[in-house]
Design a protein around this motif. Structure first.
Motif, short mmCIF file in Angstrom:
data_model
loop_
_atom_site.label_atom_id
_atom_site.label_comp_id
_atom_site.label_asym_id
_atom_site.label_seq_id
_atom_site.Cartn_x
_atom_site.Cartn_y
_atom_site.Cartn_z
N THR A 187 0.81 -1.15 -0.06
CA THR A 187 0.20 0.17 0.05
C THR A 187 1.01 1.30 -0.22
O THR A 187 0.51 2.59 -0.58
CB THR A 187 -0.85 0.28 1.16
OG1 THR A 187 -0.14 -0.23 2.12
CG2 THR A 187 -2.06 -0.90 1.07
N GLN A 235 1.87 2.22 -3.84
CA GLN A 235 0.88 2.21 -4.92
C GLN A 235 0.52 3.62 -5.24
O GLN A 235 0.00 3.88 -6.39
CB GLN A 235 -0.60 1.27 -4.39
CG GLN A 235 -1.30 1.89 -3.55
CD GLN A 235 -2.04 0.66 -2.92
OE1 GLN A 235 -1.75 -0.54 -3.07
NE2 GLN A 235 -3.11 1.12 -2.04
N VAL A 236 0.35 4.42 -4.03
CA VAL A 236 -0.16 5.90 -4.46
C VAL A 236 1.00 6.71 -5.52
O VAL A 236 0.65 6.82 -6.68
CB VAL A 236 -0.51 6.72 -3.36
CG1 VAL A 236 -0.65 8.06 -3.71
CG2 VAL A 236 -1.80 6.17 -2.61
N PRO A 237 2.46 6.44 -5.09
CA PRO A 237 3.29 7.18 -5.86
C PRO A 237 3.33 6.42 -7.46
O PRO A 237 3.41 7.25 -8.23
CB PRO A 237 4.65 7.07 -5.13
CG PRO A 237 3.99 6.97 -3.70
CD PRO A 237 2.82 6.08 -3.63
N LEU A 238 3.30 5.22 -7.31
CA LEU A 238 3.22 4.44 -8.58
C LEU A 238 2.05 4.94 -9.51
O LEU A 238 2.12 4.87 -10.56
CB LEU A 238 3.42 3.00 -8.47
CG LEU A 238 4.71 2.41 -7.87
CD1 LEU A 238 4.66 0.95 -7.70
CD2 LEU A 238 5.73 2.91 -8.87
N TYR A 239 0.89 5.04 -8.88
CA TYR A 239 -0.27 5.28 -9.45
C TYR A 239 0.13 6.95 -10.27
O TYR A 239 -0.34 7.12 -11.42
CB TYR A 239 -1.46 5.46 -8.42
CG TYR A 239 -2.77 5.96 -9.37
CD1 TYR A 239 -3.69 4.90 -9.78
CD2 TYR A 239 -3.08 7.29 -9.40
CE1 TYR A 239 -4.80 5.51 -10.39
CE2 TYR A 239 -4.37 7.64 -9.97
CZ TYR A 239 -5.08 6.68 -10.58
OH TYR A 239 -6.27 7.17 -10.98
N VAL A 240 0.64 7.69 -9.55
CA VAL A 240 0.89 9.18 -9.89
C VAL A 240 1.93 8.95 -11.05
O VAL A 240 1.80 9.75 -12.10
CB VAL A 240 1.33 9.89 -8.69
CG1 VAL A 240 1.84 11.28 -9.36
CG2 VAL A 240 0.51 10.05 -7.84
N TYR A 289 2.75 6.41 -13.02
CA TYR A 289 1.90 5.62 -14.23
C TYR A 289 1.00 6.95 -15.00
O TYR A 289 1.05 6.80 -16.22
CB TYR A 289 1.25 4.51 -14.03
CG TYR A 289 2.08 3.29 -13.78
CD1 TYR A 289 3.05 2.92 -14.42
CD2 TYR A 289 2.05 2.34 -12.38
CE1 TYR A 289 3.91 1.86 -14.02
CE2 TYR A 289 2.66 1.31 -12.13
CZ TYR A 289 3.78 1.18 -13.02
OH TYR A 289 4.51 0.03 -12.77
N TYR A 328 -6.49 -9.35 -9.10
CA TYR A 328 -7.83 -8.09 -9.38
C TYR A 328 -7.51 -6.75 -9.08
O TYR A 328 -8.18 -6.10 -9.44
CB TYR A 328 -9.14 -8.70 -8.80
CG TYR A 328 -9.29 -8.43 -7.34
CD1 TYR A 328 -8.41 -9.33 -6.51
CD2 TYR A 328 -9.69 -7.16 -6.51
CE1 TYR A 328 -8.40 -9.18 -4.96
CE2 TYR A 328 -9.52 -7.07 -5.30
CZ TYR A 328 -8.91 -7.93 -4.67
OH TYR A 328 -8.84 -7.65 -3.24
N TYR A 329 -6.44 -6.96 -7.98
CA TYR A 329 -6.16 -5.90 -7.37
C TYR A 329 -5.40 -4.74 -8.09
O TYR A 329 -5.71 -3.63 -8.30
CB TYR A 329 -5.35 -5.80 -6.02
CG TYR A 329 -5.35 -4.79 -4.93
CD1 TYR A 329 -6.24 -4.63 -4.19
CD2 TYR A 329 -4.15 -4.09 -5.01
CE1 TYR A 329 -6.23 -3.55 -3.21
CE2 TYR A 329 -3.90 -2.94 -4.03
CZ TYR A 329 -5.19 -2.82 -3.30
OH TYR A 329 -4.89 -1.53 -2.40
N MET A 352 -7.67 -3.12 -10.57
CA MET A 352 -8.45 -2.58 -10.03
C MET A 352 -7.85 -0.89 -9.80
O MET A 352 -8.68 -0.03 -9.74
CB MET A 352 -8.85 -2.79 -8.59
CG MET A 352 -10.04 -2.20 -7.90
SD MET A 352 -10.59 -3.04 -6.30
CE MET A 352 -9.10 -2.83 -5.36
N ILE A 353 -6.79 -0.82 -9.55
CA ILE A 353 -6.07 0.13 -9.35
C ILE A 353 -5.74 1.05 -10.57
O ILE A 353 -6.02 2.09 -10.77
CB ILE A 353 -4.98 0.16 -8.41
CG1 ILE A 353 -5.15 -0.04 -6.91
CG2 ILE A 353 -4.01 1.67 -8.32
CD1 ILE A 353 -4.11 -0.04 -6.03
#
Lengths: 300, 298
Positions: B135, B138-143, B145, B226-227, B230-231
Motif C-alpha cells: 500500500t 501504490q499511490v506514488p506509482l499510480y501518480v 503511471y 484483481y487488485y 482495480m487500481i
C-alpha cells in the motif's frame, strides 16, 4: 602509469557483477525507494492526485488519529486482532496438518497434493463462492439445518464476521503445510534414531527434536505471516459493506488506505496511513528479531 | 506363542491406527474440496435445482446454459465477454511468465556466482524490500503511471517484471544456484566462457526445476490478480478488463443470492480455476519441491 593485471581483473569482475545487478538496482529505485520517499512527502501534503497539492505539515497524521471518519483506532484494532488470530491459527493448524501427513508413502503424497489444491484456486473465485456458501440461506447453513444445528450468521453480523474470516482462512492451510513438511525433511534421521535407542517415546521426540529443529521455519513463517496479515485486503472481495463488513467489524488498514486513496481521492491522507502501517510493521519485525533467542540455528 | 500374540496385537493396533488416520484424511480432504465441488456442480445445475434447500449434492437437473453463454459471449445482459477477458489476462500473464524468470535469474546469478564490491549491502537492501507494505508504494506509482500516460493500459501490470520480479523470487533462485556444483562453473571459466555465457549456458539450464516453480507461481498470482487492474485500470474500457477483475466487479461481496447468478458465478469461477489447476497438476513435483526449497532458508 601502468595498471596491473590484477586491478584490471578486479575491475572487470565488478563491472560484470553490477551488470547482473542492473535490473535490481533500477527496480528497487523505481518501484521501492522512490515511491517510499514520495509517499512520505505526500503524507505532509493535501493532495488529490490532480490539482490540489499544498503543504499542511502534520495535519494528515493529526486528522488520522483524532478526526478520522472511519476511526483509525477501530481499523487498527481490527487489523491487529485479525493478524494475531490468523497467524496463530494458521501456523499451529498447518503444523498439525503437516504432522498428520509427514509419513512417507504414495497415498500420503496424493493427500498432500489434495490439501494444497485450495491454494491454487484464485482468491476472487473463492470469494465469489463464499458469498453463496456463507449466505443466510446458503450451502453451509443448509447443511447445518439438515444436521439439526442452528444457523450461523457468518459475514451477516458484526459479531461473527471476524470468526468467519478465520474459518475461511482454513482453506489456505495447505500452503503452510508444505513449508512445515520441508522443515521436517531437513531434520537428520539419525537424531530420531539416537533418541529411539535412548528409549524416547514419540511425544518426547516431538517436543525435544521436531519442535526445536523447526524453530527457524517457525520464525520465518511468523515474520512473513505478520507482514502478510497486517496487509490483508482479501475482505475487499468477500466482505459486505464494500469490503468493510457490517458496522466496520472487519475493516482493515489496507482496505482503508485503498479507499482513502482511490475512492475518496485523498492521496496525502492515504500516504500518511500507509506510513503508519509501514512503521508498525517495521517495529514489530524488529521486536520479533530482538526476541528471537528461542530460535535454534544448530550448533555451528 | 506369547510372542506371536504380541506381534498380532501390535499389527492389529497398527491397522486400526491406519484406518483412523485415513478417516481423518478423508474428512479433511472433503472439507478442503467441498467449495470447489460445490462450484463445479452448480456450474451445470439449473437455477431451480441450485436454489433447492436442503442443498442438492449430486446434480440431476443438468444444464450447460451457463457454459454456453460464457463461450458464445451472448446472454440476457447477464453475461460479460469472459473469453475476451481471459485472453486479456493471458497477454499480461505470458509477458510476466517470460520476463520474471529471466530477470530474476539474471540478478540471482550475480548474487550467487559473481564477486563484487557492495554485494552484501545490495543483498540486504533487496531483502529489506520484503518488509515494504504494497500500500505504501501504490499511490506514488499510480501518480507515476499517470504522468507516463500508462494508466488504463496493461503496462503497470507488466513493466515491473523486467526489473528482477521481486526479492523473494530472486532469493529463491539464488538459493538454488548456490546448490549447483561450483566445478561446472569453474570448468566453463577455464574454457574461457565469460559471465554472460556461463549464466545462459551453464547455470540457467541447471535451474530448470526452480524456474518451473517460479513460472507456475507467477502464473497463479498474475492470473488471480484483481487488485492491480482495480487500481491501474479503474476507468479502462470494459473490453480491456482482465478475467479476475471482471469476476471481482461482477460478483464482489454481493449479499443476497439471485438464483440465476449462482450458476453463472460457478461457471465463470470454474473456468477461471482450470488453468492454474492444470498447471499445478502438470508440475506438482516441482511445485511441492519448489516450496520445499523456500522452506529451507528459514
Amino acid at each position: 602509469m601502468k595498471i596491473s593485471d590484477k586491478t584490471v581483473n578486479k575491475l572487470r569482475k565488478n563491472i560484470a557483477g553490477y551488470t547482473f545487478m542492473l535490473p535490481l538496482i533500477i527496480g528497487v529505485s523505481v518501484f521501492s525507494f522512490w515511491p517510499i520517499i514520495s509517499s512520505l512527502i505526500y503524507s505532509f501534503h493535501k493532495y488529490d492526485g490532480f490539482m490540489t497539492y499544498e503543504y499542511i505539515g502534520f495535519r494528515n497524521y493529526v486528522d488520522l488519529f483524532k478526526h478520522d471518519i472511519d476511526g483509525l483506532g477501530k481499523v487498527l484494532s481490527n487489523t491487529f486482532i485479525f493478524a494475531a488470530g490468523s497467524v496463530i491459527l494458521s501456523l499451529s493448524l498447518s503444523y498439525l496438518l503437516a504432522l498428520s501427513v509427514s509419513k512417507q508413502s504414495k497415498g500420503v503424497y496424493a493427500i498432500r497434493v489434495l490439501f494444497y489444491i485450495p491454494c491454487v484456486i484464485p482468491g476472487v473465485v473463492m470469494a465469489a463462492m463464499w458469498a453463496d456458501l456463507l449466505a443466510e440461506n446458503g450451502a453451509f447453513n443448509s447443511i447445518f439445518t439438515s444436521l439439526g444445528l442452528p444457523k450461523f450468521a457468518f459475514l451477516d453480523s458484526p459479531e461473527t464476521s471476524m470468526i468467519t474470516l478465520f474459518i475461511t482462512g482454513l482453506w489456505g492451510l495447505g500452503g503452510g503445510m508444505i513449508l512445515w513438511l520441508a522443515a521436517f525433511n531437513n531434520i537428520p534421521r539419525t537424531m530420531y534414531e539416537a533418541a529411539e535407542i535412548d528409549g524416547a517415546k514419540s511425544f518426547t521426540k516431538f517436543v525435544k527434536i521436531t519442535i526445536p529443529m523447526t524453530t527457524p521455519t517457525i520464525f520465518y513463517n511468523m515474520i512473513t505471516g505478520v507482514i502478510g496479515s497486517l496487509q490483508y485486503n482479501g475482505t475487499l472481495m468477500l466482505a459486505p459493506n464494500s469490503g468493510r463488513g457490517y458496522e466496520n467489524s472487519i475493516y482493515f488498514i489496507s482496505v482503508k488506505i485503498y479507499r482513502d486513496a482511490f475512492i475518496r481521492m485523498k492521496f496525502g491522507y492515504a500516504s500518511a496511513a500507509a506510513w503508519i502501517l509501514f512503521v508498525i510493521i517495521g517495529v514489530l519485525v524488529i521486536i520479533m528479531f530482538r526476541t528471537s533467542k528461542w530460535v535454534f540455528y544448530g550448533e555451528e | 506363542m506369547a510372542k506371536s500374540d504380541l506381534a498380532n496385537k501390535t499389527a492389529r493396533i497398527r491397522t486400526v491406527k491406519n484406518i483412523l488416520r485415513w478417516c481423518f484424511y478423508v474428512v479433511v480432504a472433503v472439507f478442503f474440496f467441498f467449495p470447489f465441488y460445490y462450484m463445479l456442480t452448480r456450474s451445470i445445475m439449473t437455477a431451480r435445482q441450485s436454489a433447492e434447500r436442503p442443498i442438492v449434492l449430486i446434480p440431476t437437473d443438468i444444464t450447460f446454459g451457463m457454459w454456453r453463454s460464457i463461450f458464445s459471449g451472448e446472454d440476457s445482459g447477464n453475461s460479460l465477454p469472459y473469453i475476451k477477458f481471459l485472453f486479456n489476462t493471458m497477454k499480461i500473464v505470458v509477458f510476466n511468465i517470460i520476463f520474471i524468470p529471466l530477470s530474476a535469474s539474471f540478478v540471482a546469478f550475480g548474487f550467487a556466482k559473481c564477486k563484487f564490491v557492495g554485494k552484501n549491502v545490495l543483498f540486504a537492501i533487496m531483502l529489506s524490500t520484503i518488509l515494504l507494505p504494497a500500500t505504501i508504494v501504490q499511490v506514488p506509482l499510480y501518480v507515476l503511471y499517470g504522468d507516463l500516460h500508462l494508466l488504463n493500459t496493461y503496462w503497470p501490470l507488466m513493466l515491473p517484471c523486467v526489473f528482477g520480479g521481486g526479492a523473494m523470487r530472486i532469493f529463491l533462485i539464488r538459493q538454488f544456484m548456490l546448490g549447483i556444483p561450483k566445478e561446472l562453473d569453474e570448468a566453463a571459466e577455464i574454457d574461457g566462457a565469460g559471465y554472460f555465457r556461463r549464466y545462459l549456458q551453464i547455470t540457467l539450464p541447471n535451474c530448470f526445476a526452480v524456474l518451473i516453480f517460479i513460472i507456475v507461481e507467477v502464473f497463479v498470482s498474475n492470473w488471480g490478480d484483481y487488485y492491480g487492474p482495480m487500481i491501474y485500470m479503474s476507468i479502462a474500457k470494459e473490453e480491456k478488463y482482465t478475467l479476475a477483475y471482471a469476476v471481482f466487479l461482477r460478483f464482489q461481496n454481493s449479499n443476497g443470492i439471485h438464483a440465476e447468478d449462482v450458476g453463472m458465478r460457478a461457471a465463470v469461477g470454474t473456468l477461471m480455476s482450470f488453468p492454474p489447476l492444470i498447471l499445478f497438476f502438470c508440475f506438482q513435483r516441482n511445485m511441492i519441491e519448489g516450496v520445499v526449497m523456500s522452506g529451507i532458508k528459514g
